[in-house]
Write an enzyme that holds these catalytic residues in place. Structure first.
Site, mmCIF file in Angstrom:
data_model
loop_
_atom_site.group_PDB
_atom_site.id
_atom_site.type_symbol
_atom_site.label_atom_id
_atom_site.label_comp_id
_atom_site.label_asym_id
_atom_site.label_seq_id
_atom_site.Cartn_x
_atom_site.Cartn_y
_atom_site.Cartn_z
ATOM 1 N N ASP A 292 0.847 -1.189 0.000
ATOM 2 C CA ASP A 292 0.000 0.000 0.000
ATOM 3 C C ASP A 292 0.884 1.241 0.000
ATOM 4 O O ASP A 292 2.092 1.151 0.225
ATOM 5 C CB ASP A 292 -0.994 -0.014 1.156
ATOM 6 C CG ASP A 292 -0.353 0.139 2.521
ATOM 7 O OD1 ASP A 292 -1.041 0.600 3.438
ATOM 8 O OD2 ASP A 292 0.831 -0.220 2.672
ATOM 9 N N TYR B 272 2.869 4.815 0.728
ATOM 10 C CA TYR B 272 3.453 5.452 1.904
ATOM 11 C C TYR B 272 2.369 6.268 2.608
ATOM 12 O O TYR B 272 1.532 6.896 1.960
ATOM 13 C CB TYR B 272 4.597 6.377 1.499
ATOM 14 C CG TYR B 272 5.787 5.683 0.873
ATOM 15 C CD1 TYR B 272 6.491 4.702 1.553
ATOM 16 C CD2 TYR B 272 6.232 6.045 -0.397
ATOM 17 C CE1 TYR B 272 7.605 4.096 0.992
ATOM 18 C CE2 TYR B 272 7.346 5.442 -0.972
ATOM 19 C CZ TYR B 272 8.028 4.466 -0.272
ATOM 20 O OH TYR B 272 9.122 3.865 -0.835
ATOM 21 N N PHE C 203 7.008 2.502 -4.162
ATOM 22 C CA PHE C 203 8.385 2.764 -3.731
ATOM 23 C C PHE C 203 8.864 4.188 -4.016
ATOM 24 O O PHE C 203 9.914 4.590 -3.529
ATOM 25 C CB PHE C 203 9.380 1.757 -4.340
ATOM 26 C CG PHE C 203 9.187 0.350 -3.885
ATOM 27 C CD1 PHE C 203 9.485 -0.022 -2.579
ATOM 28 C CD2 PHE C 203 8.673 -0.617 -4.736
ATOM 29 C CE1 PHE C 203 9.295 -1.330 -2.136
ATOM 30 C CE2 PHE C 203 8.464 -1.929 -4.310
ATOM 31 C CZ PHE C 203 8.780 -2.288 -3.010
ATOM 32 N N HIS D 165 11.579 -8.843 0.344
ATOM 33 C CA HIS D 165 11.252 -7.418 0.238
ATOM 34 C C HIS D 165 12.487 -6.576 0.556
ATOM 35 O O HIS D 165 13.312 -6.963 1.388
ATOM 36 C CB HIS D 165 10.120 -7.086 1.216
ATOM 37 C CG HIS D 165 9.470 -5.772 0.959
ATOM 38 N ND1 HIS D 165 9.968 -4.587 1.460
ATOM 39 C CD2 HIS D 165 8.373 -5.448 0.243
ATOM 40 C CE1 HIS D 165 9.191 -3.589 1.068
ATOM 41 N NE2 HIS D 165 8.207 -4.081 0.325
#
Length: 222
Positions: free
Chosen positions: A64, A66, A77, A186
């Protein structure tokens, strides 16, 4: 909310008439009216706006957006240029440096990638301020799964970079032999050292694209 206007519109349009999407649309509109929600409504579909379907070469899946002020702008990102670089992106830049020798940038805006055919798609497209995962389960996952299925049907070489368990679960939808699916932990500080560092996904993606007659991605962010 700014609607999708480019070549994504036709294949995604069948979602707009489904009950889940009508409920999702109403929920998100109410959230924008009554809460602080990120990204700004005009940036909601930026991943689709900036990377038309016909141009997608690489897909990077986030979770989801930031959830702090000024960060999210519709690309996973990525943050706007004046915003401090988040820890996961710091690690992505480090892996790019180690893999391809890219200079580590001073900002975290990834629109250059989006403009070259890198779809930077979160699986949930909105979030309440300071409440991570607050819009999980309201319907975005079904919508972005539809987008992933559309990508899977494209009859041209495409690379999917699946980082972390939630992204890797999408691999079950990716059965087109034309495509390359790469998995790694991740890039967050909690897991990057468990195999994201050293995965060399960026060079592997470019090698695959070149082998299939496609122009590779210039991953260097200036």
């Amino acid at each position: 909310m700014a609607g999708i206007q480019n070549d994504w519109l036709s294949p995604l349009s069948k979602e707009f008439g489904k009950p889940y999407y009508r409920q999702l649309f109403e929920t998100v509109q109410k959230e924008y009216r009554t809460q602080v929600v990120f990204p700004p409504a005009e940036d909601l579909f930026n991943a689709f706006h900036l990377t038309p379907l016909k141009e997608v070469k690489v897909v990077i899946l986030g979770q989801d957006p930031y959830h702090n002020v000024g960060q999210a702008h519709g690309l996973c990102f990525s943050v706007r240029k004046q915003v401090p670089i988040p820890p996961s992106l710091v690690n992505i830049y480090q892996e790019l440096h180690d893999d391809l020798g890219c200079t580590i940038p001073k900002h975290g805006c990834l629109t250059k990638w989006a403009g070259q055919g890198v779809l930077l798609l979160n699986t949930v497209l909105t979030v309440r301020a300071h409440q991570a995962n607050s819009h999980r389960g309201i319907g975005w996952e079904e919508f972005t799964d539809a987008a992933i299925r559309i990508l899977n049907t494209q009859d041209r070489p495409m690379v999917f970079l699946l980082w972390g368990s939630p992204a890797q679960r999408k691999a079950a939808m990716l059965d087109n032999p034309r495509h390359l699916v790469l998995k790694a932990p991740h890039p967050s500080p909690l897991s990057a050292y468990r195999g994201f560092f050293g995965s060399r996904h960026f060079s592997a993606a470019n090698q695959f694209l070149e082998k299939n007659g496609e122009i590779p991605i210039d991953w260097q962010i200036e």
